[in-house]
Design an enzyme around this catalytic site. Structure first.
Site, mmCIF file in Angstrom:
data_model
loop_
_atom_site.group_PDB
_atom_site.id
_atom_site.type_symbol
_atom_site.label_atom_id
_atom_site.label_comp_id
_atom_site.label_asym_id
_atom_site.label_seq_id
_atom_site.Cartn_x
_atom_site.Cartn_y
_atom_site.Cartn_z
ATOM 1 C CD GLU A 6 -2.547 -1.408 2.646
ATOM 2 O OE1 GLU A 6 -2.067 -0.979 3.716
ATOM 3 O OE2 GLU A 6 -3.697 -1.877 2.554
ATOM 4 C CB CYS B 45 -8.811 0.947 7.842
ATOM 5 S SG CYS B 45 -8.247 0.554 6.188
#
Lengths: 649, 649
Positions: free
Chosen positions: A313, A409
């Site tokens: 990421e 998240c």
């Protein structure tokens, strides 16, 4: 505290009544928060289980069972509590508040004798506290719980959650810190640093500010303790999980390029800006400037999305911004909004607000569906479902929004952002009020001890005419600064109907310093034509391509409007791009139509390679705002960067 | 045997004397084969160790030690032996032959009592024979050893290696096959299927042909035994290592699209074509047609490279041909050459020879450096070193050729291809001789019991004039068919200086059937202008881009000639592309120059996105043949598909 900095308007002091945003804020209150509460309690059929509330029950000893979920599962509860707290300010609900009170009770019960509070390490891994700073997310979860406690306290006035968190932080402070005998550690995922500044602001306790400072100052000192942890490098043990992944490759003040995990980076830079503001420590400013410059002029997608690589990421290298493999995590766009706001508070320069607005209306808002119940974690700029679902290097790309994620998240993060949107509209520095966002609202300020009300009305982002009316008890001198967005090339300002010929523009804000009287009316008119955007030539994926923008909105082509084969669309020189408000599309949307050439899917073309050009025909195209894509039939092609028609060769 | 099929010319019957190829064939003999022998014996400093000969020594009981390397390490020795055998035909060497005899001795010593022969399963994993068909590569290694034994026998007349392999195959035949009581298994990596056809041709033993048929017929029957192996799915256990990876997702005759591991696929399709030719089983033809069509019109790079994805070295979906993430393994391009030749032998249609030539001069030849000592495993069509070295999804891309690989399938594969190139030039069907490749050479044929010599002379691929002279004992009627390459739009044929106005063109071959006399001279003139190639519109990565081709050669821009920032080059409408022979570049090379626009690296441009177009300036460009890139300074940018200049918008 640095005397020249701004403070944001308190959420309590602003009421949004905006065609565009009010329905979304209401949706968060009425649909998303109840829906996410169900998700946290695992009562949604077909969604990935959360177990987050169960984990607290187990840690509290209320039930027996095994911890389940990510090590940072607690943060989902925390972000939900934070979002729900903001929502309570706008939509008071005794039912919701009662549920939240129960959650606070539960959190309190889960807290250990010594103040420690993390369900994973209590229920699944007792005795292993602070052994996995790289990926254990203990301090990260603490940070989110702190933010939730501060928001809950601010919304309800109740101290219980705040007290729980102060107790936990006191314990953390006893374990780690700059003092002799304490451990020199910090979290592999930044978050507590900015949360501690909020806790300091809420409580006035300077020890919390000092702990935040310690975490930021310690970060990146070499040799780095993270490397000695067996978990360092994640399960992959490859170079993508190096120290830079954690922004721990060098002391933070020496960092000049955005590196590593994008969300982690945004939270760190936000904390650095917070500390610069709260402590007056100017030694952060040079690094922040360089990091801002590198992030927003080398590594940011046109949507305000961040992160060019799915694996880890991460940020990659300058100008490496592939559209189909973008990571552009919703949380990273939100993190950029957090950072941009903090930069604005340090120095109200339009460039920060421009980025904030870009991320808000594009890369963050695309994360949530129109009904609030489905989410994108990854927000790519080009999706061809057949390719996205059949290439290993596109595995992170989903072709439709998902109900919930095992790693959830993003959903509560977008909820807390939208529910707290009011606080991003204005900032104040003594007797100067800065308007950063154009969102219809009533806001209340205290200027030199007197109450000033500002009412904003517009049909933004669809229309660029913004009316601002003032309510003052008696005539009063103060400064009103209105942002002229970077995307706007023609604008006009009138006070009480009288066009102002000479404007003072400071760092992109039209600054009006005068003695105001009650009912003064300011009209800001921002021309909002359809614009063609070019990318820097070093963004190789966008050579020969353009994006369509109108106002703050980036547009895209979607299969639902244009059929398949979007990559084959080539905008004509006389594209005749025209904007039209379509009342029936979603909640009313400006769509853009125009003319293009199109290869027509190459139907009937047998040769994979040939010397002559393949024939193209005319095609009428229709573009919609990027944030709206994927809200109609599932599995749609989508494209932001459209080819230009090229010259014959 | 199908009566209409062709037979290739024997390597023994052709002598190449070609400016382009002779130095490469000599290089293989004088440099590559000795160098690879050193590599197999681990005596090259800095190269990855091979241990392949050591493994045989260990298996033979000559020394004690542990097996090291890939499970298919034996195949490196086999491919080297095969290449060395071909080389012996052209360059007899008693020294090399003595070394090879010793290797045969060693292989014989390693063979087990029952005929079994595989150093990994003998030395590292005894008792585990045939337990890992998915990834054990036992039959694959056997296949390469068979090919080596056939080539060695053909080159030297010695039978020992052939006998060893016959014994091994007899043992294999006793374990698996269609008969009751035998195991219904086949190899996860095809290779033995085509090798057994060669063994049948070399020995006349039909049981070898039947065993090949069994392996091909059994493949893909459902349920598939591979799925029950613990190793199935490789270590990744993801969808990329499914049955299609092994071409075992359905019976082979039902397969219509090229799927899975590219090299595996090429070897299977080659074996299917072999069986169709040798057994006259026409039931393969429909599948082969569809597979050929799908491979070459949907999944083939312009270089003749195959495999769009690094992970699992796979084909992906139709028209998915990214340039920077191409896998395009050298072995897959070579596999395509193998298959194309076999399709030609079934049916001499230009389209097969065009693909053979495309892969040979581009995607295969790029695998080896000018000095023969460095190799590309992966042959991408766009390399920006900064990106290739800093993106997870480009990890398979190397920016310069490597000395040797731990998985060293490609180096000996390119060696055996080049060393045996002679056999690809002609094929014969009774009294018809087909010329597929234009390579200066002397070739000898037996037509109706009489010897015919054909001498080809040209400066191909740099020049399109080919002279062919015939030597016949007395006047003789036969057919000479000359391929008119698909890339050629203007050509002329003259016999004894007399231009032929009416030509019979059959499936892309100019067919000359007449009574020839000694010293007849045929001149074929193929116009070879610089051509601009367009890709099918569904190849989205190439929209707005073109490639440069001249003759069979695909060109590329390289940093060494054009500086950095190749992605920013845009060919002008009047590109003025001109070809010029540069005597000093490598061994003499036609380079192509022209005019382009160029953004100039975006130097001085600060905005990542802006409404106006970024300025471009003029740039003179120079292109070199793709196969030559990476032979000058290391870490060069390289680009095949160049942007076109586009219209303002």
């Amino acid at each position: 505290m640095n005397r020249n900095t701004h403070k944001p308007i308190l959420l309590q002091n602003v009421r949004i009544h905006d065609r565009f945003w009010s329905r979304r804020i209401k949706l968060i209150a009425e649909e998303v928060i109840p829906y996410q509460w169900e998700a946290l309690n695992d009562t949604i059929d077909g969604a990935e289980p959360s177990h987050a509330i169960e984990n607290f029950r187990i840690a509290a000893g209320e039930i027996r069972g095994d911890f389940y979920g990510m090590v940072f599962q607690d943060s989902d509860v925390a972000k939900w509590m934070e979002a729900a707290s903001y929502s309570l300010v706008t939509y008071p609900s005794s039912k919701l508040e009662a549920i939240m009170d129960e959650v606070v009770e539960l959190i309190g019960k889960a807290q250990q004798e010594d103040g420690y509070l993390n369900t994973y390490f209590i229920a699944a891994n007792p005795g292993e506290r602070w052994t996995d700073l790289s990926f254990g997310h203990e301090l990260y979860c603490a940070g989110h719980l702190i933010e939730a406690a501060v928001a809950y306290n601010s919304a309800t006035g109740k101290r219980k959650f705040l007290d729980i968190m102060c107790r936990y932080v006191d314990y953390i402070d006893s374990v780690m810190g700059p003092e002799e005998g304490k451990r020199k550690i910090y979290c592999g995922h930044e978050e507590i640093e900015l949360a501690l500044v909020r806790l300091y602001k809420a409580t006035g306790e300077e020890q919390y500010l000092r702990l935040s400072q310690y975490f930021v100052d310690e970060r990146g000192k070499q040799p780095c303790f993270l490397q000695n942890e067996p978990t360092f490098g994640n399960i992959y043990k490859d170079k993508w999980f190096d120290l830079a992944y954690h922004q721990a490759h060098m002391p933070v003040r020496e960092q000049t390029t955005a590196e590593g995990h994008s969300v982690r980076a945004m939270y760190l830079y936000s904390a650095m800006a917070d500390l610069a503001r709260e402590t007056g420590d100017d030694s952060f400013l040079a690094a922040l400037d360089k990091l801002w410059d590198n992030t927003t002029t080398r590594k940011m997608y046109i949507t305000g999305g961040l992160g060019s690589q799915g694996h880890a990421e991460r940020f990659t290298v300058d100008y490496d911004l592939p559209n189909d493999r973008a990571y552009t995590e919703t949380c990273a766009a939100i993190g950029l909004i957090f950072w941009a706001q903090r930069m604005l508070l340090l120095n109200p320069d339009r460039r920060y607000a421009d980025v904030l607005e870009r991320s808000l209306y594009n890369g963050a808002l695309s994360g949530i569906s129109m009904d609030g119940k489905r989410y994108f974690y990854v927000n790519p700029l080009e999706v061809i479902p057949e390719v996205a679902m059949n290439r290993y290097d596109c595995e992170h790309v989903k072709t439709e929004r998902q109900e919930w994620f095992g790693c959830a998240c993003c959903p509560p993060n977008i909820a807390r952002l939208v529910a707290s949107l009011g606080q991003y509209i204005y900032s104040q520095q003594e007797s100067a009020i800065y308007t950063h966002l154009y969102i219809s609202s009533n806001a209340q300020f205290d200027i030199d001890g007197k109450t000033v009300m500002i009412k904003q009305s517009s049909n933004y982002p669809w229309d660029g005419t913004i009316s601002i009316s003032l309510t003052v008890a008696e005539k009063q001198k103060f400064t009103l600064a209105l942002r002229v967005p970077g995307w706007c090339r023609q604008y006009q300002l009138a006070v009480n109907g009288e066009k102002m010929d000479f404007l003072t523009i400071e760092d992109g804000y039209a600054v009006l310093s005068r003695e105001w009287i009650d009912n003064d009316e300011i009209t800001l008119t921002l021309a909002m034509p359809v614009e063609i955007v070019h990318a820097h030539p070093r963004v190789r994926e966008n050579i020969g391509k353009v994006a369509i923008q109108r106002g703050p909105l980036i547009y895209c082509l979607e299969e639902a409007d244009n059929g398949k084969g979007l990559a084959e669309v080539m905008l004509e020189t006389n594209a005749g791009l025209a904007a039209k408000f379509d009342e029936d599309l979603f909640d009313g949307t400006v769509v853009i139509t125009g003319n293009a050439k199109w290869y027509g899917g190459g139907i009937g073309e047998k040769h994979l390679y040939q010397f002559g050009e393949y024939p193209a025909k005319h095609k009428a195209i229709k573009a919609i705002p990027y944030y709206l894509w994927g809200n109609r039939q599932p599995g749609n092609e989508m494209l932001v960067w459209v080819s230009k028609a090229f010259r014959p060769i």
